[in-house]
Design a protein around this motif. Sequence first.
Motif, PDB file in Angstrom:
ATOM      1  N   LYS A 139     -26.793 -38.538 -38.642  1.00 30.64           N
ATOM      2  CA  LYS A 139     -27.784 -38.417 -39.716  1.00 30.64           C
ATOM      3  C   LYS A 139     -27.744 -39.614 -40.661  1.00 30.64           C
ATOM      4  O   LYS A 139     -28.760 -40.000 -41.250  1.00 30.64           O
ATOM      5  CB  LYS A 139     -27.545 -37.126 -40.496  1.00 30.64           C
ATOM      6  CG  LYS A 139     -28.654 -36.760 -41.467  1.00 30.64           C
ATOM      7  CD  LYS A 139     -28.386 -35.416 -42.115  1.00 30.64           C
ATOM      8  CE  LYS A 139     -29.510 -35.054 -43.081  1.00 30.64           C
ATOM      9  NZ  LYS A 139     -29.246 -33.729 -43.729  1.00 30.64           N
ATOM     10  N   GLU A 140     -26.563 -40.244 -40.785  1.00 28.81           N
ATOM     11  CA  GLU A 140     -26.426 -41.415 -41.655  1.00 28.81           C
ATOM     12  C   GLU A 140     -27.346 -42.551 -41.212  1.00 28.81           C
ATOM     13  O   GLU A 140     -27.751 -43.389 -42.022  1.00 28.81           O
ATOM     14  CB  GLU A 140     -24.975 -41.902 -41.661  1.00 28.81           C
ATOM     15  CG  GLU A 140     -23.984 -40.919 -42.249  1.00 28.81           C
ATOM     16  CD  GLU A 140     -22.553 -41.432 -42.180  1.00 28.81           C
ATOM     17  OE1 GLU A 140     -22.362 -42.658 -41.947  1.00 28.81           O
ATOM     18  OE2 GLU A 140     -21.633 -40.623 -42.351  1.00 28.81           O
ATOM     19  N   GLU A 141     -27.663 -42.601 -39.915  1.00 29.08           N
ATOM     20  CA  GLU A 141     -28.555 -43.638 -39.387  1.00 29.08           C
ATOM     21  C   GLU A 141     -29.944 -43.079 -39.080  1.00 29.08           C
ATOM     22  O   GLU A 141     -30.745 -43.726 -38.399  1.00 29.08           O
ATOM     23  CB  GLU A 141     -27.965 -44.248 -38.114  1.00 29.08           C
ATOM     24  CG  GLU A 141     -26.690 -45.031 -38.312  1.00 29.08           C
ATOM     25  CD  GLU A 141     -26.274 -45.731 -37.031  1.00 29.08           C
ATOM     26  OE1 GLU A 141     -26.802 -46.820 -36.745  1.00 29.08           O
ATOM     27  OE2 GLU A 141     -25.435 -45.173 -36.305  1.00 29.08           O
ATOM     28  N   GLU A 142     -30.196 -41.892 -39.563  1.00 28.86           N
ATOM     29  CA  GLU A 142     -31.471 -41.219 -39.315  1.00 28.86           C
ATOM     30  C   GLU A 142     -31.724 -41.040 -37.816  1.00 28.86           C
ATOM     31  O   GLU A 142     -32.827 -41.234 -37.312  1.00 28.86           O
ATOM     32  CB  GLU A 142     -32.627 -41.980 -39.972  1.00 28.86           C
ATOM     33  CG  GLU A 142     -32.491 -42.067 -41.488  1.00 28.86           C
ATOM     34  CD  GLU A 142     -33.666 -42.782 -42.138  1.00 28.86           C
ATOM     35  OE1 GLU A 142     -34.415 -43.473 -41.416  1.00 28.86           O
ATOM     36  OE2 GLU A 142     -33.832 -42.640 -43.367  1.00 28.86           O
ATOM     37  N   LEU A 143     -30.660 -40.688 -37.120  1.00 29.38           N
ATOM     38  CA  LEU A 143     -30.734 -40.400 -35.694  1.00 29.38           C
ATOM     39  C   LEU A 143     -30.375 -38.939 -35.452  1.00 29.38           C
ATOM     40  O   LEU A 143     -29.562 -38.363 -36.187  1.00 29.38           O
ATOM     41  CB  LEU A 143     -29.778 -41.295 -34.905  1.00 29.38           C
ATOM     42  CG  LEU A 143     -30.063 -42.797 -34.889  1.00 29.38           C
ATOM     43  CD1 LEU A 143     -28.920 -43.531 -34.200  1.00 29.38           C
ATOM     44  CD2 LEU A 143     -31.384 -43.100 -34.190  1.00 29.38           C
ATOM     45  N   THR A 144     -30.958 -38.373 -34.392  1.00 30.93           N
ATOM     46  CA  THR A 144     -30.646 -36.995 -34.001  1.00 30.93           C
ATOM     47  C   THR A 144     -30.652 -36.900 -32.483  1.00 30.93           C
ATOM     48  O   THR A 144     -31.591 -37.381 -31.827  1.00 30.93           O
ATOM     49  CB  THR A 144     -31.687 -36.006 -34.558  1.00 30.93           C
ATOM     50  OG1 THR A 144     -31.764 -36.136 -35.975  1.00 30.93           O
ATOM     51  CG2 THR A 144     -31.302 -34.562 -34.203  1.00 30.93           C
ATOM     52  N   TYR A 145     -29.615 -36.296 -31.952  1.00 31.66           N
ATOM     53  CA  TYR A 145     -29.591 -36.039 -30.512  1.00 31.66           C
ATOM     54  C   TYR A 145     -30.144 -34.641 -30.260  1.00 31.66           C
ATOM     55  O   TYR A 145     -29.618 -33.658 -30.775  1.00 31.66           O
ATOM     56  CB  TYR A 145     -28.174 -36.131 -29.938  1.00 31.66           C
ATOM     57  CG  TYR A 145     -28.121 -35.709 -28.490  1.00 31.66           C
ATOM     58  CD1 TYR A 145     -28.471 -36.595 -27.477  1.00 31.66           C
ATOM     59  CD2 TYR A 145     -27.773 -34.405 -28.129  1.00 31.66           C
ATOM     60  CE1 TYR A 145     -28.478 -36.208 -26.150  1.00 31.66           C
ATOM     61  CE2 TYR A 145     -27.765 -34.007 -26.787  1.00 31.66           C
ATOM     62  CZ  TYR A 145     -28.124 -34.908 -25.814  1.00 31.66           C
ATOM     63  OH  TYR A 145     -28.138 -34.512 -24.497  1.00 31.66           O
ATOM     64  N   THR A 146     -31.210 -34.545 -29.471  1.00 31.87           N
ATOM     65  CA  THR A 146     -31.786 -33.240 -29.138  1.00 31.87           C
ATOM     66  C   THR A 146     -31.501 -32.844 -27.692  1.00 31.87           C
ATOM     67  O   THR A 146     -31.491 -31.664 -27.362  1.00 31.87           O
ATOM     68  CB  THR A 146     -33.314 -33.247 -29.346  1.00 31.87           C
ATOM     69  OG1 THR A 146     -33.910 -34.118 -28.380  1.00 31.87           O
ATOM     70  CG2 THR A 146     -33.669 -33.700 -30.751  1.00 31.87           C
ATOM     71  N   GLY A 147     -31.317 -33.853 -26.834  1.00 32.62           N
ATOM     72  CA  GLY A 147     -31.105 -33.571 -25.419  1.00 32.62           C
ATOM     73  C   GLY A 147     -32.390 -33.536 -24.618  1.00 32.62           C
ATOM     74  O   GLY A 147     -32.393 -33.193 -23.434  1.00 32.62           O
TER      75      GLY A 147
END
Length: 274
Positions: free
Chosen positions: A107-115
């Motif tokens: 979240k610190e890099e505005e990334l999210t893993y959804t799969g």
Amino acid sequence: MRRIGFYRGCCFQGLDFILFEVIKNVLNRLNVELPEVRKTVCCGGNVIDEESRFLSVLINGRNMAAAEKENLDLLISCNTCFMVINRAKKVLDENEEIKEKINRILKEEELTYTGNLKLWHILPFLTRKIGFKEIEREVRRKLPVKMAPFYGCHLRYPEKVIKDGELEKLIEVCGGVPTEFEESNTCCGYHAIYTDRATALKKIKKIVESAKEAGAEVIVTPCPLCFKAFDLYQADAKIKEKLPVLFLPEMVALAFGMDEIESGIKYHKIPVEI
């Protein structure tokens, strides 16, 4: 025009950048756009995993999340990278607690893993996503030589990634004759070059001599590390009669009628004459 993100990793940088150019040349001919996913980093191989499984999953969760942010699936052309990233995906998709923990960090890099992304290795991407018929339509020059197919051990590790015979069928589409040989399912030893050079060279020699004994005129492999093991170290392994090797996209490029620069064979240590 199809579009898929490319994971460059370590294999396609520095002196090996030409291998990436060959992949782009082949996929461009097949109407595939190949944007690089710039935020990705080294997968860490098995080195980081041996120290910290969580860190390995975090790094590669980030690699996949970077592709997801650009709404891209990920093409991974290194067998080792594919194995490691595929393993991280399996952990994240099956363990919600680890997934949530990693997403809090990302979240610190505005990334999210959804799969939601799909991982492709270059071999099944060519044979299944594009298909043999579409590849065959682009063949301009048949390569009527005996070719020893060498998948590479890390491509066989993740279950259901490859089907036996896919590489052999692609060789046939390019006009080659697949040649079975005893050492086809072993490890090339590349990862041991820096830790146990003598053993690695013995493995390389055993595989190459096995292919020659079976009548092969060239080795074909979808793994850039296996390619480097066979192209760079045959002299060090004291192999008198060298056997040329083709990185899989190079074989396809030659069959598409590309010259020695476009196909990458100009830069080989062991000359390729087909």
